[in-house]
Scaffold this motif. Structure first.
Motif, short mmCIF file in Angstrom:
data_model
loop_
_atom_site.label_atom_id
_atom_site.label_comp_id
_atom_site.label_asym_id
_atom_site.label_seq_id
_atom_site.Cartn_x
_atom_site.Cartn_y
_atom_site.Cartn_z
N LEU A 150 0.83 -1.21 0.00
CA LEU A 150 0.00 0.00 0.00
C LEU A 150 0.86 1.25 0.00
CD1 LEU A 150 -2.79 1.39 0.27
CD2 LEU A 150 -2.55 1.11 2.75
N VAL A 151 1.80 1.33 0.92
CA VAL A 151 2.64 2.53 1.02
C VAL A 151 3.58 2.63 -0.17
CG1 VAL A 151 4.39 3.67 2.42
CG2 VAL A 151 2.48 2.51 3.53
N GLY A 152 4.19 1.49 -0.55
CA GLY A 152 5.14 1.53 -1.66
C GLY A 152 4.48 1.88 -2.97
N GLY A 153 3.31 1.30 -3.28
CA GLY A 153 2.64 1.61 -4.53
C GLY A 153 2.17 3.05 -4.60
N ASN A 154 1.57 3.55 -3.53
CA ASN A 154 1.12 4.95 -3.53
C ASN A 154 2.30 5.90 -3.63
OD1 ASN A 154 -2.02 5.33 -2.79
ND2 ASN A 154 -1.27 3.44 -1.88
N ALA A 155 3.41 5.57 -2.93
CA ALA A 155 4.58 6.44 -3.02
C ALA A 155 5.16 6.46 -4.43
CB ALA A 155 5.64 5.99 -2.01
N ALA A 156 5.17 5.29 -5.10
CA ALA A 156 5.71 5.24 -6.46
C ALA A 156 4.86 6.05 -7.43
CB ALA A 156 5.81 3.79 -6.92
N ILE A 157 3.55 5.96 -7.30
CA ILE A 157 2.68 6.71 -8.22
C ILE A 157 2.71 8.20 -7.90
CG2 ILE A 157 0.30 6.98 -9.01
CD1 ILE A 157 -0.10 4.02 -8.49
N LEU A 158 2.76 8.54 -6.61
CA LEU A 158 2.84 9.96 -6.25
C LEU A 158 4.16 10.58 -6.69
CD1 LEU A 158 1.27 9.89 -2.66
CD2 LEU A 158 0.23 10.81 -4.76
N SER A 159 5.23 9.77 -6.73
CA SER A 159 6.52 10.32 -7.17
C SER A 159 6.54 10.65 -8.66
CB SER A 159 7.63 9.30 -6.86
OG SER A 159 7.45 8.11 -7.62
N MET A 160 5.55 10.17 -9.42
CA MET A 160 5.49 10.50 -10.84
C MET A 160 4.74 11.80 -11.11
SD MET A 160 4.68 6.74 -12.46
CE MET A 160 5.74 5.33 -12.11
N HIS A 161 4.27 12.45 -10.06
CA HIS A 161 3.57 13.73 -10.25
C HIS A 161 4.57 14.78 -10.75
CE1 HIS A 161 1.13 17.28 -9.35
NE2 HIS A 161 0.08 16.44 -9.35
N PRO A 162 4.16 15.65 -11.67
CA PRO A 162 5.11 16.65 -12.21
C PRO A 162 5.72 17.57 -11.17
CG PRO A 162 3.15 16.49 -13.59
CD PRO A 162 2.88 15.68 -12.36
N SER A 163 5.03 17.85 -10.08
CA SER A 163 5.57 18.76 -9.06
C SER A 163 6.41 18.05 -8.01
CB SER A 163 4.42 19.49 -8.36
OG SER A 163 3.55 18.56 -7.74
N PHE A 164 6.56 16.73 -8.11
CA PHE A 164 7.32 15.99 -7.10
C PHE A 164 8.81 16.33 -7.11
CE2 PHE A 164 9.66 12.22 -5.67
CZ PHE A 164 9.12 12.06 -4.40
N PRO A 165 9.49 16.45 -8.27
CA PRO A 165 10.92 16.84 -8.22
C PRO A 165 11.17 18.18 -7.56
CG PRO A 165 10.36 15.94 -10.38
CD PRO A 165 9.07 16.14 -9.63
#
Length: 539
Positions: A265-280
């Motif tokens: 749950l945590v790993g999958g959500n973190a991976a998808i949230l890290s692909m957000h354009p504002s994450f970098p």
């Protein structure tokens, strides 16, 4: 050219690709604009196929399909003879068929990329909710195939059979679907893209880019993981090996105790949230704040702050160079400094003639890696022993070097004779007199061939005394008692000659010399060339 093929599943989000004419070099010419060439007629294409087929037949010899085989492990598996052999026209035809039907794969790839790249936020958030529900309750995973079949296959097919009636009103009224009454449209069928449509060239463009992406990922994976696993850097690869072994042993015991639902749950959500354009941008701002905080701690820790920063009390390197140095310090494993040692053997082989009335002595023949015993394959085949004439010409195996300065004679010949199960030979036994016709001043360790049984019997008979021969050829009145006595004496003399005589030996004899070798490091260019040979060489 047709605009598109009806009912064909393709990726139509991008414009029609432009075909570049002329020669180009892989990546250098990708960005150059080109001109769309006219399609060649079937007669011309067939002629080109024939020409290329003839050229390939000259370059590559045609082999029988039944004789071809592929090896899986140690067992060869014959290729199915029903499958067609390589043919350029057949390959071109199969490529056209494949390219006309591959659009559904690229359409799925495009939609997945759009979903994970937050092109439409509502779709991505909905996917996160579905993924979270499945992680919390894995039994919902069995519902996914049926849900996909219902909502993405059957519902669109039903709506295609029952389209909304055309609107006659001038106002903008949303069309409605009528689920009653007969079907108003034909069933939707997936068709391959036509070769003259733009969809066919879109598939060619996507297939070209997919091959390039796969090649780039393959090369990047090899360049990243090969140095860690191929033992080019033995310390680093040893660290990876030990880490993987410890992790495997630890997970074998504790895998059932880990909260896998929470981890996924945590790993999958973190991976998808890290692909957000504002994450970098968020990560850079947080890293800058942490560096500024460590810089304000004081002049005493200023130098240490440039090298690392604390994360929950753990010192983390602040630069890539420091991270590499930290990994090297962790990988500083003390490997075994003493190289591997083994024993190398060589057989000194001597020969003498057994011609009648010959008094030839033993003569040195050569040094051979094989004992050339009576039942050796080379001797049965009638080949002469192979080797070198002098000790100085004996070289260590590839990847090994001499450790001892001198060769040592193996005096216990019984051990290696019994170990190899060699028959038809005689050898010396420690503590017994010499049995091979050597003088008392010679050193031992010899193993000689025994002559054939017929030759041994003839030599035993030829050495009998004259009176014994007289007893074997008596006059007519000689009784059977004298004949029996002569036979017993022949048998006794024969056994003595076989075991203690100086002339009852074969043409060849050999003795074993041993020497210690140790491994040496090979140059980088030769390591991979000699890997298979070193693994199979039996020193």
């Amino acid at each position: 050219m047709e605009d598109h093929t009806t009912d064909a599943l393709v990726n139509r989000d991008e414009p029609v690709p432009v075909i570049a004419a002329g020669k180009h070099n892989d990546d250098a010419e990708r960005s150059k604009p080109g001109v769309l060439k006219r399609s060649v007629s079937k007669a011309g294409r067939s002629l080109q196929d024939r020409i290329f087929s003839k050229i390939l037949e000259q370059v590559m010899p045609v082999e029988d399909v039944d004789a071809e085989s592929v090896s899986v492990g140690d067992k060869p598996i014959a290729i199915d003879s029903k499958r067609p052999a390589f043919s350029l026209p057949l390959m071109a035809n199969n490529f056209r068929r494949f390219n006309a039907r591959i659009g559904i794969v690229f359409l799925f790839q495009t939609r997945v990329e759009r979903l994970l790249s937050w092109k439409q936020t509502s779709h991505t958030v909905s996917f996160l909710f579905i993924y979270s529900f499945i992680c919390l309750d894995p039994h919902l995973l069995v519902i996914i195939p049926f849900a996909v079949l219902l909502f993405f296959v059957m519902v669109p097919a039903f709506l295609a059979r029952h389209p909304p009636p055309p609107s006659t009103s001038t106002s903008s009224i949303t069309p409605y679907y009528s689920y009653e009454g007969p079907a108003l449209a034909p069933a939707k069928t997936i068709k391959p893209a036509s070769e003259t449509s733009k969809d066919f060239f879109r598939n060619m463009r996507d297939l070209q880019n997919c091959m390039a992406d796969y090649s780039d990922v393959h090369d990047a994976t090899v360049s990243a993981f090969a140095p860690l696993t191929n033992f080019s850097n033995e310390k680093l690869s040893s660290t990876v090996f030990l880490t993987c072994m410890l992790m495997a042993a630890l997970l074998f015991l504790t895998a059932h105790l880990l909260p896998w639902r929470l981890i996924l749950l945590v790993g999958g959500n973190a991976a998808i949230l890290s692909m957000h354009p504002s994450f970098p941008d968020l990560v850079q701002s947080l890293a800058g704040d942490m560096l500024d905080q460590t810089a304000e701690e004081g002049p005493a820790t200023d130098r240490k702050g440039h090298e690392s920063f604390n994360v929950s009390g753990v010192a983390m390197p602040a630069s890539p160079s420091k991270a590499v140095s930290l990994m090297e310090s962790l990988a500083n494993i003390s490997l075994d400094s003493s190289p591997e040692e083994r024993e190398v053997e060589v057989f000194e082989i001597q020969y003498r003639s057994l011609a009648p009335y010959s008094e030839s002595q033993w003569e040195h023949f050569l040094f051979s890696p094989m004992p050339y015993d009576p039942l050796s394959p080379s001797r049965i085949a009638g080949d002469r022993p192979k080797g070198c004439r002098f000790f100085e010409d004996v070289q260590p195996p590839t990847g090994w070097a001499w450790k001892g300065k001198k060769w040592e004679l193996d005096l216990d010949c019984r051990e290696w004779v019994v170990e190899r199960m060699i028959t038809g030979v005689g050898f010396e036994v420690s503590g017994s007199p010499s049995e091979s016709g050597m003088t008392s001043g010679e050193i031992g360790g010899w193993v000689w061939d025994l002559p054939p049984a017929s030759n041994r019997y003839e030599e035993a008979v030829s050495t009998l005394a004259y009176d014994v021969l007289e007893s074997l050829n008596p006059s007519k009145g000689h009784d059977s008692k004298g004949r029996k006595k002569g036979k017993e004496r022949i048998s006794q003399d024969y056994e003595e000659k076989v075991h203690t005589g100086s002339h009852v030996t074969g043409e060849w004899r050999r003795r074993r010399w041993i020497r210690i070798v140790h491994r040496v490091s090979l140059p980088a260019a030769d390591k991979y060339d000699q890997a298979a040979e070193d693994d199979t060489r039996d020193t």
